[in-house]
Scaffold this motif. Structure first.
Motif, PDB file in Angstrom:
ATOM      1  N   ARG A  39       0.823  -1.214   0.000  1.00 48.07           N
ATOM      2  CA  ARG A  39       0.000   0.000   0.000  1.00 48.07           C
ATOM      3  C   ARG A  39       0.858   1.265   0.000  1.00 48.07           C
ATOM      4  O   ARG A  39       0.501   2.271  -0.631  1.00 48.07           O
ATOM      5  CB  ARG A  39      -0.938  -0.020   1.191  1.00 48.07           C
ATOM      6  CG  ARG A  39      -2.027  -1.091   1.105  1.00 48.07           C
ATOM      7  CD  ARG A  39      -2.939  -1.112   2.321  1.00 48.07           C
ATOM      8  NE  ARG A  39      -4.015  -2.091   2.172  1.00 48.07           N
ATOM      9  CZ  ARG A  39      -3.884  -3.375   2.473  1.00 48.07           C
ATOM     10  NH1 ARG A  39      -2.716  -3.829   2.933  1.00 48.07           N
ATOM     11  NH2 ARG A  39      -4.898  -4.210   2.300  1.00 48.07           N
ATOM     12  N   ILE A  77       0.336  -6.079  -5.741  1.00 49.78           N
ATOM     13  CA  ILE A  77      -0.930  -6.493  -5.149  1.00 49.78           C
ATOM     14  C   ILE A  77      -1.015  -8.017  -5.144  1.00 49.78           C
ATOM     15  O   ILE A  77      -0.870  -8.644  -6.205  1.00 49.78           O
ATOM     16  CB  ILE A  77      -2.119  -5.907  -5.929  1.00 49.78           C
ATOM     17  CG1 ILE A  77      -2.099  -4.375  -5.881  1.00 49.78           C
ATOM     18  CG2 ILE A  77      -3.446  -6.412  -5.331  1.00 49.78           C
ATOM     19  CD1 ILE A  77      -3.216  -3.716  -6.667  1.00 49.78           C
ATOM     20  N   ILE A  85      -6.466  -9.923  -8.976  1.00 44.92           N
ATOM     21  CA  ILE A  85      -6.513  -9.248  -7.680  1.00 44.92           C
ATOM     22  C   ILE A  85      -7.283 -10.129  -6.723  1.00 44.92           C
ATOM     23  O   ILE A  85      -8.426 -10.538  -7.003  1.00 44.92           O
ATOM     24  CB  ILE A  85      -7.177  -7.860  -7.799  1.00 44.92           C
ATOM     25  CG1 ILE A  85      -6.344  -6.979  -8.738  1.00 44.92           C
ATOM     26  CG2 ILE A  85      -7.310  -7.197  -6.435  1.00 44.92           C
ATOM     27  CD1 ILE A  85      -6.963  -5.615  -8.993  1.00 44.92           C
ATOM     28  N   ASP A  90      -8.769  -5.001  -2.353  1.00 42.06           N
ATOM     29  CA  ASP A  90      -7.609  -4.659  -3.171  1.00 42.06           C
ATOM     30  C   ASP A  90      -8.039  -4.210  -4.561  1.00 42.06           C
ATOM     31  O   ASP A  90      -7.418  -3.323  -5.169  1.00 42.06           O
ATOM     32  CB  ASP A  90      -6.664  -5.859  -3.281  1.00 42.06           C
ATOM     33  CG  ASP A  90      -5.936  -6.146  -1.974  1.00 42.06           C
ATOM     34  OD1 ASP A  90      -5.919  -5.238  -1.103  1.00 42.06           O
ATOM     35  OD2 ASP A  90      -5.424  -7.272  -1.819  1.00 42.06           O
TER      36      ASP A  90
END
Length: 359
Positions: A39, A77, A85, A90
């Protein structure tokens, strides 16, 4: 100011550099993702996209925004090394990242373009203002000596047999004075044009500054009738290697300014010294000095003391420009006992006259 002048790059170079900045940033982020978290990488990449928006045009920036989003998805990710994903959270974060990166790129670019337009408009207004000021100055400063010359010549032509020799000499003297004045104004305009165009390139040569100052004083001889100049040559002064023409014009302009703006019978004092391979020239007078609140603006183009209509107001700005072209500095202060003092300091190689004579 164009940061690094990157907007002058070709489109191809802008695309390459914007992509390179994203990739260059992503590599260390990938190596340290276990420490900072994926992040935090998003914030770092957004910062780089913002930097690209400052540096480049809109399309390379949008490409870098898209590329950064794909790199963040593929390498950071979970699950990594795939565009899949893992969680809805996310996925939402990825969509928000791409939207924020795109909006950020567009807004930053738009702000930059707006600032550019504002600067161009301001520069245009300043150019018009300077143009009008120059025209107003020239309407007086050039027309007056020209009218004097034409009038004197016409008088001599129409009344040649009626004029005494003394009358003719007086008219010739008026023509000479007006010619000097006209030449001085044209010379200032040409010098200012050279400064504005960046064409001033010092041509250094060995110079006897004592002799240079005598030459500058002689150039102002027509204005010396109501003033006096005190200058005692410094016999211990070495030769300085500098631009003789530029320095002579600097000294000439300051002397002329003092003669023009000090009361009758004022005394102008000139001193020269060598301080640590620096040529230091001090020119002071016992006139009225400058208003304290105007000292900072004295070297601006078209500055006139107390809004005096005489002169184009270019003389002292040329002094500053020529001095800085020689890597020197010029300062102004008021004397404690009254009057102004200009100090010119120019670093220069030195040699004794005897040494120079043996070269």
């Amino acid at each position: 100011m164009d940061l690094f002048k990157t907007r002058h790059f070709s489109k191809k170079k802008q695309y390459i550099k914007s992509v390179f900045l994203i990739v260059f940033t992503a590599v260390p982020c990938f190596l340290s993702v276990d420490v900072i978290g994926f992040r935090a990488v998003a914030l770092i990449l957004l910062l780089v996209v913002s930097l690209n928006a400052i540096l480049f045009d809109i399309y390379p920036v949008m490409l870098s925004a898209l590329l950064s989003a794909l790199i963040w998805n593929f390498f950071f990710i979970p699950p990594i090394l795939t565009f899949h994903i893992g969680t809805p959270e996310d996925g939402l974060m990825f969509l928000m990242y791409f939207a924020i990166a795109s909006i950020n790129a567009v807004l930053t670019y738009k702000i930059r373009e707006y600032d550019k337009e504002q600067r161009e408009e301001e520069e245009k207004e300043n150019a018009i203002k300077l143009y009008n000021t120059l025209l107003n100055s020239l309407s007086h400063e050039l027309r007056t000596p020209i009218a004097t010359i034409i009038g004197a010549v016409d008088t001599i032509k129409d009344n040649d047999n009626k004029l005494s020799e003394d009358n003719k000499k007086e008219l010739y003297s008026e023509i000479e004075t007006a010619s000097f004045r006209l030449n001085r104004q044209v010379e200032n305009l040409l010098n200012m044009s050279r400064l504005e165009a960046g064409f001033i390139k010092p041509k250094e040569d060995w110079c006897d500054v004592n002799e240079l100052i005598f030459t500058a004083i002689k150039r102002n001889k027509e204005d010396l009738l109501r003033h006096s100049i005190e200058f005692t040559p410094n016999d211990s002064l070495p030769l300085f290697k500098l631009d003789i023409g530029l320095l002579e014009q600097v000294v000439h302009n300051i002397i002329h300014n003092a003669l023009l703006h000090t009361p009758d019978n004022s005394v102008i004092k000139i001193e020269v010294e060598n301080i640590e391979d620096t040529c230091k020239i001090t020119i002071s007078d016992n006139g009225n000095g400058f208003p304290i609140n105007e000292i900072e603006t004295v070297f601006n183009k078209f500055y006139r003391l107390n809004n005096n209509i005489g002169g184009t107001g270019l003389g002292l700005s040329i002094v500053k420009g020529f001095t800085e072209a020689m890597n020197g500095i010029v300062g102004l202060e008021n004397n404690i006992k009254g009057g102004a003092k200009f100090t010119i300091s120019i670093p220069a190689e030195t040699t004794s006259i005897d040494t120079y004579g043996n070269q």
